[in-house]
Design a protein around this motif. Structure first.
Motif, short mmCIF file in Angstrom:
data_model
loop_
_atom_site.label_atom_id
_atom_site.label_comp_id
_atom_site.label_asym_id
_atom_site.label_seq_id
_atom_site.Cartn_x
_atom_site.Cartn_y
_atom_site.Cartn_z
N SER A 157 0.82 -1.21 0.00
CA SER A 157 0.00 0.00 0.00
C SER A 157 0.86 1.26 0.00
CB SER A 157 -0.93 0.01 1.22
OG SER A 157 -0.18 0.00 2.42
N LYS B 246 0.49 4.26 -2.66
CA LYS B 246 0.28 5.63 -2.17
C LYS B 246 1.27 6.60 -2.81
CE LYS B 246 -0.40 8.11 2.20
NZ LYS B 246 -0.37 7.96 3.68
N SER C 287 -5.74 4.29 3.43
CA SER C 287 -4.79 5.40 3.31
C SER C 287 -4.54 5.77 1.85
CB SER C 287 -3.47 5.04 3.99
OG SER C 287 -2.80 3.99 3.31
N VAL C 288 -4.55 4.77 0.96
CA VAL C 288 -4.38 5.04 -0.47
C VAL C 288 -5.61 5.76 -1.01
CG1 VAL C 288 -3.98 4.03 -2.75
CG2 VAL C 288 -2.89 3.02 -0.74
N GLU D 23 -5.41 9.35 0.15
CA GLU D 23 -4.41 10.09 -0.63
C GLU D 23 -4.95 10.46 -2.01
OE1 GLU D 23 -0.30 11.56 -1.15
OE2 GLU D 23 -1.52 10.99 0.60
#
Length: 682
Positions: free
Chosen positions: A209, A213, A242-243, A246
């Protein structure tokens, strides 16, 4: 019977004595044989050791040339070592430095074919390391160097070297993830038709990940015009939160670039001269005041409007910064830059992550942080079309002024490259200097040669969470941020060994475990280091440990190198209030001296010892030549007819990371690659 037993017993005893004697003789023979074998073995080992010693001696002599960056001599010596000692213990490292020497020489060579030949030879040597020594400790260094050279060759049109980049991007080996990230970042300058399919495949298939990202960030930063479909797909379907987050943030940033509106800002310091007005502006309490609602004002009218707020009872406005936000492209590698600005007793920071811009409204937040107490105030603001506003903070009679304007753009200007430009208030310096005659200036330098005033930082650059540079320089352009060589001029760098620094760093006498570098500071991005010229280095105990030309790694400041200078006895205690400039201001700038821009500590132009010789005294000279940037620092004399600088007590640095220094360096103004070190102290 008894006689028989006695006789038989004697025979038995004699037999045992005989056997014992034979055993002793055999043992002695064996020992002698063993000693003989040992002597032969020692003799062979001695020969081998002698062989290795000669090889080791040659290897380390070759390495000395690396440390001196004498790449042609290093190349010759490493080739000799590899040829003469094919079984030498340093074969893998020698191959690496041979490859590095070839690569560095390519940067000093003229002619495209010659350059390409050297780079291709360098890649062949990295291939040899990986083939012959797959378990070598130099394997990762070889991979990194190969990737760097391959990227340069691809950008030169040699597309066959894309295979090296593709290989690095596709690797799933855990110990090669850093190489993979380097490969992905190397794609940022390449053709979108080649890069975008690679990024899409990484987003769809890479299990890491963190890698995905980084690709999202690269898409938004380097390919905003083509990024939206990939960002939207990642925001919808990536399995890692989290990706997705982002991607959503970059979607918002890319869309914001298409909005024809900017936040225009100006930051000033001043003094409130009328104490009767103090009550209207409570100390250390921010106050927002509308200035205009009829459209943007130019700087003169804007300042006049602010003066009216104070009934014109304020001192001269000292400019700290002005510019526009959002500022696109202010980043390097994987780090985003944070810039704060000084005004009065406060450091100001307009927070990029809080800034929301539409065609009808600008909302944001600015941080005022007290430089003495480190206490901060977060102040929200909003503007509608036509608005101009003042946010002010008072400390005693000092005013910290932030002027904000809603700035609409013409349709053709909707994609600005707008840095947080700092503007120099050179007029103030010049006005002071005009009041002092040349003889007085010379006398002042002689009497106070070691004290040129307090280092007052106008801006703070957060290069990494644990690295800050507080610079007195007031003028930067976005193009400088994109280069490998960033010149902060007079500055203080703070490098923490403990962790993240606060936005405004205040030393705490050792408890923060931070190193401090003072002087002319240059950042070499590709080498991940700072270079201090004429610089004292202060350890975490706030004691000066070294002074001179010093190279300080960002990640491990304790492993600094004194390129030229001295180690001190750590007796002098350097307190925060004692942080002084290491030289005078550069009040004079000559913009085109035989292709160079020269900043000098002289109060006017160069001293003319003759028509042919221009003495710039302590100066900095900068220029670009054949794709590389050069900075020369020292006492610079220009010999005009010969088109040559003679620089004493000087350093010459280029954007490839080459650092040359000496008591005297001669540099042709038309071709800095042909420099000569005339005299150099050991």
């Amino acid at each position: 019977m008894e006689d028989i037993m006695k006789k038989f017993g004697k025979h038995i005893i004699c037999g045992w004595i005989l056997i014992w004697g034979i055993t002793i003789v055999q043992a002695a023979a064996l020992n002698k044989y063993s000693d003989s074998v040992t002597e032969k073995s020692i003799s062979n080992e001695s020969i081998s050791a002698l062989y290795q010693d000669k090889g080791t001696d040659l290897f380390f002599k070759a390495k000395e040339h690396v440390f001196k960056r004498q790449w042609d001599k290093a190349l010759t010596q490493f080739e000799k070592y590899l040829k003469d000692f094919p079984e030498g213990r340093y074969q893998d490292e020698a191959l690496y430095w041979l490859s590095q020497s070839l690569n560095q020489l390519s940067k000093q060579t003229e002619g495209e074919e010659n350059i390409l030949t050297l780079k291709k030879q360098a890649i062949q040597k990295t291939d040899e390391i990986l083939r012959k020594f797959p378990e070598s400790l130099w394997r990762d260094d070889a991979l990194t160097l190969r990737l760097e050279i391959a990227s340069q060759l691809v950008l030169s049109g040699k597309e066959e070297y894309k295979t090296y980049i593709d290989e690095a991007v596709k690797t799933q080996k855990k110990n090669e993830q850093e190489i993979k990230l380097l490969a992905l970042h190397s794609l940022a300058d390449m053709d979108p038709d080649y890069v975008l399919p690679i990024f899409r495949q990484v987003l769809e298939t890479d299990p890491d990940s963190g890698i995905r990202k980084q690709v999202v960030s690269l898409l938004g930063r380097s390919f905003p015009d083509q990024a939206m479909p990939y960002l939207e797909q990642a925001a919808r379907s990536d399995k890692d939160k989290s990706v997705r987050t982002e991607a959503e943030e970059w979607i918002e940033k890319v869309r914001a670039r298409q909005i024809p509106v900017l936040l225009d800002y100006s930051i000033y310091g001043s003094r409130l001269l009328d104490k009767a007005r103090f009550a209207d502006f409570p100390e250390h309490s921010p106050k927002t005041i509308p200035i205009s609602s009829s459209g943007p004002l130019d700087q003169t009218n804007l300042i006049d409007a602010v003066r009216q707020v104070y009934d014109d009872k304020v001192s001269q406005f000292i400019s700290s910064a002005n510019g526009s936000l959002p500022a696109y492209g202010i980043s390097w590698g994987r780090e985003n830059i944070t810039i704060t600005h000084r005004a009065g007793d406060y450091q100001l920071w307009i927070k990029p992550d809080k800034l929301k811009i539409s065609e009808a409204l600008i909302r944001g937040e600015v941080e005022f942080r007290n430089r003495k107490t480190n206490k901060k105030h977060d102040v929200s603001f909003q503007l509608i079309p036509g608005d101009s506003k003042l946010i002010v903070m008072r400390s005693s009679d000092k005013l910290s002024l932030l002027l904000l304007q809603f700035m609409p753009l013409e349709p053709e200007s909707t994609q600005p490259v707008s840095p947080q430009t700092l503007t120099a208030d050179v007029k103030e310096i010049n006005e002071i200097l005009k009041k002092v005659g040349p003889q007085d200036i010379v006398a002042r330098f002689e009497k106070e040669a070691d004290d040129h005033g307090k280092l007052d930082a106008c801006a703070v650059f957060t290069l990494k969470p644990h690295v800050q540079v507080h610079t007195a320089r007031k003028s930067f352009s976005i193009e400088e941020f994109q280069k490998n060589l960033v010149n902060f001029e007079q500055a203080k760098a703070v490098l923490s060994e403990k962790g993240t620094l606060s936005p405004i760093y205040i030393p705490t006498n050792g408890s923060d475990e931070a190193w401090t570098l003072l002087g002319d500071i240059i950042w070499l991005k590709n080498r991940e280091c700072l270079i201090g010229f004429g610089a004292p280095l202060v350890d975490p105990d706030r004691k000066v440990t070294a002074q001179g030309l010093i190279l300080v790694p960002l990640q491990e400041p304790a492993s600094y190198q004194i390129l030229k200078g001295k180690i001190l006895e750590k007796e002098q205690l350097l307190l925060p209030e004692d942080e002084r400039r290491t030289r005078h201001y550069y009040p004079t700038i000559s913009s085109n001296v035989q292709g160079w821009k020269i900043k000098t500590t002289l109060h006017s132009g160069p001293s003319l010892s003759s028509k042919d010789k221009w003495d710039f005294s302590l100066s900095q000279a900068e220029r670009s030549y054949k794709g590389r940037d050069w900075i020369l620092i020292g006492r610079i004399l220009l010999v005009r007819e010969e088109r040559q600088f003679i620089a004493r007590q000087a350093a010459l640095i280029n954007s490839d990371g080459d650092i040359v220094y000496g008591d005297e360096i001669q540099i042709p103004t038309d071709d800095p690659t042909k420099y000569k070190v005339i005299k150099k102290q050991p």
